[in-house]
Structure formats: C-alpha cells, structure tokens
Scaffold this motif. Structure first.
Motif, mmCIF file in Angstrom:
data_model
loop_
_atom_site.group_PDB
_atom_site.id
_atom_site.type_symbol
_atom_site.label_atom_id
_atom_site.label_comp_id
_atom_site.label_asym_id
_atom_site.label_seq_id
_atom_site.Cartn_x
_atom_site.Cartn_y
_atom_site.Cartn_z
ATOM 1 N N LYS A 59 12.506 8.077 -5.312
ATOM 2 C CA LYS A 59 13.796 8.316 -4.660
ATOM 3 C C LYS A 59 14.059 7.318 -3.530
ATOM 4 O O LYS A 59 15.187 7.158 -3.096
ATOM 5 N N TYR A 60 13.034 6.600 -3.076
ATOM 6 C CA TYR A 60 13.156 5.748 -1.897
ATOM 7 C C TYR A 60 12.825 4.292 -2.204
ATOM 8 O O TYR A 60 12.024 4.005 -3.104
ATOM 9 N N PRO A 61 13.409 3.371 -1.433
ATOM 10 C CA PRO A 61 13.155 1.945 -1.661
ATOM 11 C C PRO A 61 11.821 1.490 -1.080
ATOM 12 O O PRO A 61 11.162 2.228 -0.357
ATOM 13 N N GLY A 62 11.469 0.256 -1.393
ATOM 14 C CA GLY A 62 10.299 -0.370 -0.808
ATOM 15 C C GLY A 62 9.047 -0.215 -1.649
ATOM 16 O O GLY A 62 9.016 0.536 -2.628
ATOM 17 N N PRO A 63 7.998 -0.945 -1.261
ATOM 18 C CA PRO A 63 6.756 -0.937 -2.028
ATOM 19 C C PRO A 63 6.045 0.408 -1.957
ATOM 20 O O PRO A 63 6.095 1.095 -0.945
ATOM 21 N N LYS A 64 5.418 0.744 -3.053
ATOM 22 C CA LYS A 64 4.646 1.981 -3.170
ATOM 23 C C LYS A 64 3.164 1.630 -3.263
ATOM 24 O O LYS A 64 2.802 0.472 -3.419
ATOM 25 N N GLY A 65 2.321 2.650 -3.213
ATOM 26 C CA GLY A 65 0.887 2.431 -3.352
ATOM 27 C C GLY A 65 0.245 3.541 -4.153
ATOM 28 O O GLY A 65 0.831 4.609 -4.345
ATOM 29 N N GLN A 66 -0.950 3.249 -4.632
ATOM 30 C CA GLN A 66 -1.763 4.253 -5.307
ATOM 31 C C GLN A 66 -3.212 3.836 -5.181
ATOM 32 O O GLN A 66 -3.520 2.680 -4.883
#
Length: 162
Positions: A47-54
C-alpha cells in the motif's frame, strides 16, 4: 557385525546433514503479495511507496517481510534478532519504480548502498533508500538529497535520529 554395518551405512548421512547446516546459502527473495503485512508494524506492505525488505531466520520457514527498509533495519538491528538472521534482502531502487517496487529487484542488503535523509516519501519515517551500487545511491542522493551509507553505517541510533 550388523551394528558395525549400520554405523558405516549412516556415517555418510551424518556428514551430509552437518555440512548443510555449516554453510548458509543465500535465499531468493519471496514475492510480496497484496495482502502481506509488515512483520514489525502490521501495515499492508504494497500500500506504500519506497523500498521494502525481507529476511530469513535460522530454523524458521516464515519469511518476515517489511513495509520499508527502515522497519526491516529496526527489526534486524535488535540484539535478540540480529543473531537469528541468515539473509536480508532489499529493493534496488535504481532498477524499480519508487511507488511500486518489483519483487524482481530484490538484492542482498549487506552489500547494498543506502541513502538516508532523502526528500522522497516512504512509510514509517525517513526513507532508507537501497541501491545495488554506490553510483546508483550517489545519483539518487544528488537528485533527492540524503547521505550515502553502507550497510554497516545503518544503526539503531541513526534510525532514532540520534
């Protein structure tokens, strides 16, 4: 004699198991689905912009996913979590869209470069934008502001604004 034969039969299996545990293989990033929630804050990730992580955890099949690299670092840098992590992934923002990062753009977080303090909006506070190369991070920082940092320079104190 039968016991000796059984021992010889199982010895190769014992070595095979122990070798698999001794070497930690990097894992491939998992897809982030529309209904996946952030492991730290519970927000819908896509739902949100920008880089993600896992990341991957020792002896766990669940893959914690995060709505931002900032949340991933806030989780990963906690001492009780740090020693359990085997692999971290972040988006390479030089090859994917800021508004909707693609799963194919995940890279190893420990070798990535970061831009902290950018004017680009993300979720959960100032973005920690991630890039595969220093050149990509520098180009982004020139355009949108922020400091270019290595993985080791991202600390809990930095994220807390200290």
């Amino acid at each position: 004699m039968k016991k000796l034969m059984l021992i010889f039969l199982f010895v190769p299996f014992m070595f095979a198991c122990s070798q698999g545990e001794a070497t930690s293989q990097p894992t491939h990033a998992q897809a982030i689905h529309d209904h996946d929630r952030c492991h730290l804050c519970g927000m819908m990730i896509t739902k949100y912009p920008g880089p993600k992580g896992q990341l991957s955890l020792k002896n766990e099949t669940i893959v914690p996913k995060f709505c931002s690299t900032r949340d991933m670092f806030n989780f990963a840098l906690q001492p009780e979590n740090k020693r359990q992590i085997t692999d971290l992934k972040v988006h390479d923002m030089s090859v994917t869209d800021w508004e909707h990062p693609e799963d194919s753009a995940f890279i190893d977080a420990e070798s990535a470069w970061y831009v902290y303090g950018t004017s680009k909006k993300a979720v959960m506070g100032p973005a920690v934008a991630s890039f595969a190369t220093k050149e990509g991070a520098t180009k982004f920082a020139t355009e949108f502001g922020g400091a270019v940092l290595t993985y080791e320079q991202i600390t809990i104190g930095l994220l807390a604004g200290e």
